[in-house]
Design a protein around this motif. Structure first.
Motif: not given
Length: 491
Positions: A149-163
């Motif tokens: 199982p994998l999760g696909v976060p929404v785009l803004e969550d991806k941005i903030v998580q990377r930061a």
């Protein structure tokens, strides 16, 4: 690694690496030079602002403060995350064709009004109005036929998580131990494989504990994780961000599910959280056990939730395994019963087998390779790494299915696809002493391609000569791409 009592982790390398690089080489393998100084990474362009005049960037100052005081708690980090330039850099590093999350937002659509979107995101983060959204559940096929199982976060969550990951890495890369290799800047699976091979070769390793944590990403305890993070992170706003992602839940088939434990694989923050959790639960405990409990030599290599520990004495290995199970139980973790084994492996067990005094040493799997006790042409002991059979078979099944989808595509398109497959395969599995397995895979791919071409027409025959010409034109030859372990470590 340990060489006798009290030695540091950096003793993994050979005694006399080339160019008098003994200490730097040890630091490179165990991560000490990179963790303490991180001179190979820059957090701001050298051509902008004060960085061009040699002034340290903000994150470099954070890293330096973390290095000077290993117990310091950082109470002001959110402004680093909210900086528009950091959010923009995080956005640019995202895959442009990645699947969209539950809100349907794509990279290209978000980029149409990028500056306004990032400014709005930054303001919401500052005033606490940012809300994490549930991740969309997806599945990928594992080598054993099961689905991961994998999760696909929404785009803004991806941005903030990377930061957030970029900011927290400046702190945790100072803390993480040398034998941790998974999902860390400047580290790779091949470096972990090389450290393991050199450790077994240069230390008195006679027993190997090959272990795997059962459903680690699904059983990670949120309460313990937050306590571990608060050891270093005193900024409650950063902690609340992490708690929001942990509590966001999963959306599958229209049903929202909240989990009280585990972190969804697929988000940028998950690997860092996993490393923080295992740093406190496993890494520090192993280092303490090695320094205070072990009488013989001992090595350890961990990549995410897969790890291998080597011992000189069997009784110490058995005691370590017993105490490790108890240690994991305290934090809601469990060793996988089918993937955890204690087996004889190393120079001494191999020599006893060759002299007829003991059974043949067993093999173990780690990061896609089967590790085998072997001899060089000069009769010296060496750890041979072969492609795991299940991994090769799973890749061939994937290639066969894709070729069927491309059956009626032009030959040049099929050849370009297979060429990219082989190049990627050889880049990872192309380690010394694995040439035969590489050639077997290439020949299997050629057979699959010929079968597909022959099925395109009942009247057209693909002769062996014609197939050989196509393979020569489109498919790269099997070749070793990676250096010998001790060469990579010495350099």
């Amino acid at each position: 690694m340990k060489h006798g009592r009290g030695k540091s982790d950096s003793s993994i390398v050979p005694r006399k690496p080339p160019n008098k690089a003994e200490e730097p080489a040890a630091e490179e393998v165990e991560g000490r030079g990179l963790a303490e100084g991180n001179q190979l990474e820059r957090n701001a362009p050298r051509t902008q602002g004060r960085s061009s005049r040699g002034a340290p960037s903000e994150l470099e100052r954070v890293r330096e403060a973390a290095r000077k005081d290993r117990k310091q708690r950082f109470t002001a980090l959110l402004h680093h995350v909210c900086a528009p330039e950091r959010l923009r850099a995080a956005f640019e590093r995202l895959k442009r064709d990645a699947a969209a999350g539950v809100d349907g937002e794509t990279w290209r659509h978000y980029a149409r009004d990028l500056e306004a979107n990032l400014q709005d995101l930054s303001e919401r983060l500052k005033r606490g109005a940012y809300r994490a959204k549930p991740v969309r559940r997806a599945y990928i096929l594992k080598a054993d036929g099961r689905q991961r199982p994998l999760g696909v976060p929404v785009l803004e969550d991806k941005i903030v998580q990377r930061a957030v990951v970029e900011v927290l890495n400046a702190i945790y890369e100072v803390d993480f131990v040398g034998f941790s290799y998974g999902y860390r800047p400047g580290r790779s699976a091949h470096l972990a494989l090389d450290a393991l091979a050199v450790g077994i070769h240069t230390r008195k390793v006679n027993w190997v504990l090959d272990a795997d944590i059962r459903s680690f990403f699904d059983t990670l305890d949120h309460g313990c994780l937050v306590k571990f993070i608060e050891h270093r992170i005193g900024d409650r706003r950063i902690v609340r961000l992490i708690q929001k992602w942990l509590a966001a839940g999963v959306l599958e088939d229209g049903q929202w599910m909240r989990s009280e434990q585990g972190t969804v694989q697929g988000g940028s923050i998950s690997p860092l959280l996993a490393n923080v959790y295992l740093h406190y639960v496993f890494d520090l405990w192993v280092r303490r056990w090695r320094n205070k409990r072990a009488r013989g030599q001992m090595i350890a290599v961990r990549f995410a939730d897969d790890f291998v520990v080597g011992f000189e004495h069997r009784e110490e290995a058995e005691q370590f395994l017993l105490e490790l199970r108890e240690r994991f139980a305290q934090f809601g973790l469990e060793l996988h019963p089918e993937k955890t084994r204690l087996l004889p492996f190393g120079r001494k067990p191999d020599g006893e087998w060759r002299n007829g005094r003991a059974p043949k040493p067993e093999t173990f799997n780690f990061l896609g390779f089967t590790h085998v006790c072997a001899k060089t042409r000069k009769g010296r002991f060496v750890v041979q790494r072969r492609t795991m059979r299940k991994r090769m078979q799973a890749k061939l099944v994937e290639v066969k299915q894709e070729l069927r989808h491309r059956m009626h595509h032009p030959i040049r398109e099929q050849g370009a696809y297979l060429r990219s497959v082989l190049r990627g395969y050889f880049q990872y599995y192309g380690v010394p002493m694995n040439s035969h397995a590489l050639d077997v895979f290439r020949r299997a791919v050629i057979r699959l391609w010929r079968q597909v071409l022959r099925r395109r027409s009942q009247t057209h025959r693909i002769t062996a000569t014609r197939m050989a010409d196509l393979a020569l034109r489109w498919l790269p030859p099997a070749r070793v791409c990676q250096p010998y372990p001790w060469v990579r470590i010495a350099l």
